[in-house]
Structures are given as C-alpha cells and as structure tokens.
Design a protein around this motif. Structure first.
Motif, short mmCIF file in Angstrom:
data_model
loop_
_atom_site.label_atom_id
_atom_site.label_comp_id
_atom_site.label_asym_id
_atom_site.label_seq_id
_atom_site.Cartn_x
_atom_site.Cartn_y
_atom_site.Cartn_z
N UNK A 1 100.45 -86.58 40.83
CA UNK A 1 100.24 -85.18 41.24
C UNK A 1 100.05 -84.32 39.99
N UNK A 2 100.90 -84.56 38.99
CA UNK A 2 100.84 -83.77 37.76
C UNK A 2 99.61 -84.12 36.93
N UNK A 3 99.31 -85.41 36.86
CA UNK A 3 98.16 -85.85 36.08
C UNK A 3 97.19 -86.55 37.01
N UNK A 4 96.46 -85.73 37.78
CA UNK A 4 95.59 -86.30 38.82
C UNK A 4 94.28 -86.82 38.24
N UNK A 5 93.99 -86.51 36.97
CA UNK A 5 92.77 -87.01 36.31
C UNK A 5 93.10 -87.19 34.84
N UNK B 1 125.24 -82.32 22.04
CA UNK B 1 125.28 -83.72 21.60
C UNK B 1 123.93 -84.23 21.11
N UNK B 2 122.86 -83.96 21.88
CA UNK B 2 121.56 -84.55 21.57
C UNK B 2 120.63 -83.63 20.79
N UNK B 3 120.98 -82.36 20.70
CA UNK B 3 120.10 -81.43 19.99
C UNK B 3 119.03 -80.89 20.92
N UNK B 4 117.84 -80.68 20.36
CA UNK B 4 116.79 -80.01 21.14
C UNK B 4 116.10 -80.98 22.08
N UNK B 5 116.03 -80.59 23.35
CA UNK B 5 115.45 -81.45 24.39
C UNK B 5 114.27 -80.75 25.05
N UNK B 6 113.33 -81.56 25.57
CA UNK B 6 112.22 -81.02 26.35
C UNK B 6 112.19 -81.74 27.69
N UNK B 7 111.80 -80.99 28.72
CA UNK B 7 111.82 -81.51 30.09
C UNK B 7 110.50 -81.24 30.79
N UNK B 8 110.07 -82.20 31.60
CA UNK B 8 108.87 -82.02 32.44
C UNK B 8 109.17 -82.45 33.85
N UNK B 9 108.67 -81.69 34.81
CA UNK B 9 108.81 -82.09 36.22
C UNK B 9 107.91 -81.25 37.09
N UNK B 10 107.89 -81.56 38.37
CA UNK B 10 107.19 -80.69 39.32
C UNK B 10 107.97 -79.39 39.39
N UNK C 1 98.41 -60.91 36.50
CA UNK C 1 97.26 -61.41 37.26
C UNK C 1 97.73 -62.54 38.18
N UNK C 2 97.10 -62.64 39.33
CA UNK C 2 97.41 -63.69 40.29
C UNK C 2 96.69 -64.96 39.81
N UNK C 3 97.45 -66.06 39.65
CA UNK C 3 96.85 -67.31 39.19
C UNK C 3 96.14 -68.00 40.36
N UNK C 4 95.10 -68.81 40.05
CA UNK C 4 94.48 -69.59 41.12
C UNK C 4 95.50 -70.57 41.71
N UNK C 5 95.25 -71.04 42.92
CA UNK C 5 96.13 -72.03 43.53
C UNK C 5 96.15 -73.30 42.71
N UNK C 6 97.27 -73.98 42.72
CA UNK C 6 97.33 -75.24 42.00
C UNK C 6 98.69 -75.88 42.10
N UNK C 7 98.87 -76.92 41.31
CA UNK C 7 100.14 -77.64 41.27
C UNK C 7 101.09 -76.90 40.32
N UNK C 8 102.33 -76.72 40.76
CA UNK C 8 103.29 -76.02 39.91
C UNK C 8 104.18 -77.03 39.18
N UNK C 9 104.19 -76.93 37.87
CA UNK C 9 105.09 -77.79 37.10
C UNK C 9 106.09 -76.95 36.33
N UNK C 10 107.14 -77.62 35.88
CA UNK C 10 108.10 -76.96 35.00
C UNK C 10 108.06 -77.67 33.65
N UNK C 11 108.03 -76.87 32.59
CA UNK C 11 108.28 -77.40 31.25
C UNK C 11 109.52 -76.65 30.76
N UNK C 12 110.56 -77.40 30.49
CA UNK C 12 111.81 -76.76 30.09
C UNK C 12 112.29 -77.28 28.75
#
Ligand code: ADP
Ligand code: MG
Length: 207
Positions: free
Chosen positions: A156-160, A112-121, A95-106
C-alpha cells in the motif's frame, strides 16, 4: 521540558531538508482565509499546545471549497477553541491535499537507543494494526528499503517502484533532520502520498 515547535517553524525545518509540506498560513479572520484559498479548497485547524489531537476535539475542518464554507468554518473553530478553553491557540489555513494514502513518519530520542525513526500507515491505522518499522538513526538507503519491506502494508505504501523510492528518500531526509536537530519527538502524521508525489499536512516537532 518538552515544547511543541511552532507549526511554521516546524515547516521551515522540514523544508530545509527538502521534505514537502502543504502551503499553510495563520489567519485571523474568515476573510483572510478566503483570500488565502484563492478559490481553491482549503483546510482549517486550531493549533494549540493544549490540544494535540485536533480532529478528536473537533478542531479540523476539511474540504472548504467555497467562501461560505470557509467563513462558517472559521467561526465554528473559534467557538470550539473557546468551548475547550484553549488559551494559546492559532488558526491555520492550509491547502487541501489530493486524496491518497496516509503514512506516518515519526521519530524520537530514546534514553536507551538514542535517535529513532519510524514508518507506518498513517491516521487511525497506526494504532489499529501496530504495523510499524523502527530503526536507529542515521539510516542508509538500504535501511530505508528494509523499513518499507518489513511492513505488512508495504504494497500500500510502496505501490510502485516510484513510490517506493519516494518514500525511501523521504525517510533519509527525515533521518538527517532528526540527526542534525535537537528533537525529542517527531510526528509527521499524515504525510499524504498521491499520484504526483507526497505532502506532509500535520507536523508535530517536540524540542
Ligand atoms: P490531528 O492528527 O491532530 O487530528 P490532522 O492535521 O492530522 O490533525 O488532521 C486530521 C486528518 O485530516 C488527517 O489525518 C487527514 O486525513 C486530514 N487532513 C488534515 N489536513 C489535511 C490537508 N491539508 N489535506 C487533506 N486532508 C487533510
Ligand atoms: Mg495528524
């Protein structure tokens, strides 16, 4: 050896942790894609272990809003896959998603550090701005908040307040998934944030 998890398996894993994904199905013909669409706009993509950057290789067709466009896109994608000599490929309708801000969660498992989580545009901005927040898993809600607030793109990511808490909960769910599964790399890029919520449209889980 690192293996890419099948898209629908990755989707199942995300859903188990309450992460919303775009409705998707493998299709074998243009007609199947038309019936999947049910009159609503769809996206089609070629998925293959040999082509991890789909749009760069011309393997993504967006906003297919009528039967003709869907049928044409299917034969175009088949042609592309053949031209690139992809051996094991499948075509996904989504399905085509509505328009919006695109973020990455990685995420990834670092020696060395083990399991990592990442957030960005998301999308092209990840590489362009190098504005990402990284934490060691598992993260607390405090960590999730601080990941957002350290970003230059935080407004931008957390506009409210609502979108901030939505992204926080998304991060906590992703962290739990990373902790409880054998994942060498996770790439949810993009997750599209829109006025009614969010939806993950590109899922890459490497075992
Ligand atoms: P890749 O990252 O391998 O090039 P994606 O599946 O992320 O492929 O698609 C590329 C871009 O197309 C995304 O960043 C997004 O902008 C857009 N896109 C992909 N799927 C959808 C969808 N279901 N709805 C809306 N836009 C989409
Ligand atoms: Mg992508």
């Amino acid at each position: 050896m690192v293996v890419l998890l099948d898209y629908l398996e990755a989707e199942k894993m995300l859903r188990k942790y309450g992460i919303k994904t775009a409705r998707s199905a493998y299709i074998k013909s243009g007609e199947e894609a038309v019936s999947f669409s049910g009159g609503k706009p769809i996206v089609m993509k070629v998925l293959s272990q040999q082509a991890l950057h789909k749009s760069k290789s011309g393997l993504v067709k967006l906003n297919l809003y009528n039967e003709d466009k869907i049928i044409d896109a299917f034969s175009y994608l088949e042609k592309q896959a053949k031209a690139l000599k992809l051996k094991d490929y499948r075509i996904l309708a989504q399905e085509m998603a509505p328009n919006g801000i695109e973020i990455i969660v990685g995420g990834k498992t670092d020696p060395q550090f083990g399991k990592l989580i990442l957030l960005g545009l998301g999308g092209i901005y990840v590489e362009a701005f190098k504005d990402v927040a990284l934490r060691v898993c598992p993260i607390s809600s405090y960590d999730a908040k601080s990941m957002i607030s350290q970003l230059k793109s935080r407004s931008i990511i957390a506009s409210s307040p609502e979108s901030a808490s939505m992204v926080e909960s998304l991060l906590m769910r992703a962290s739990k998934m990373i902790m409880e599964n054998d994942i060498s790399e996770l790439d949810l890029n993009p997750i599209i944030l829109h006025s009614n919520g969010y939806v993950a449209v590109d899922l890459r889980v490497m075992k």
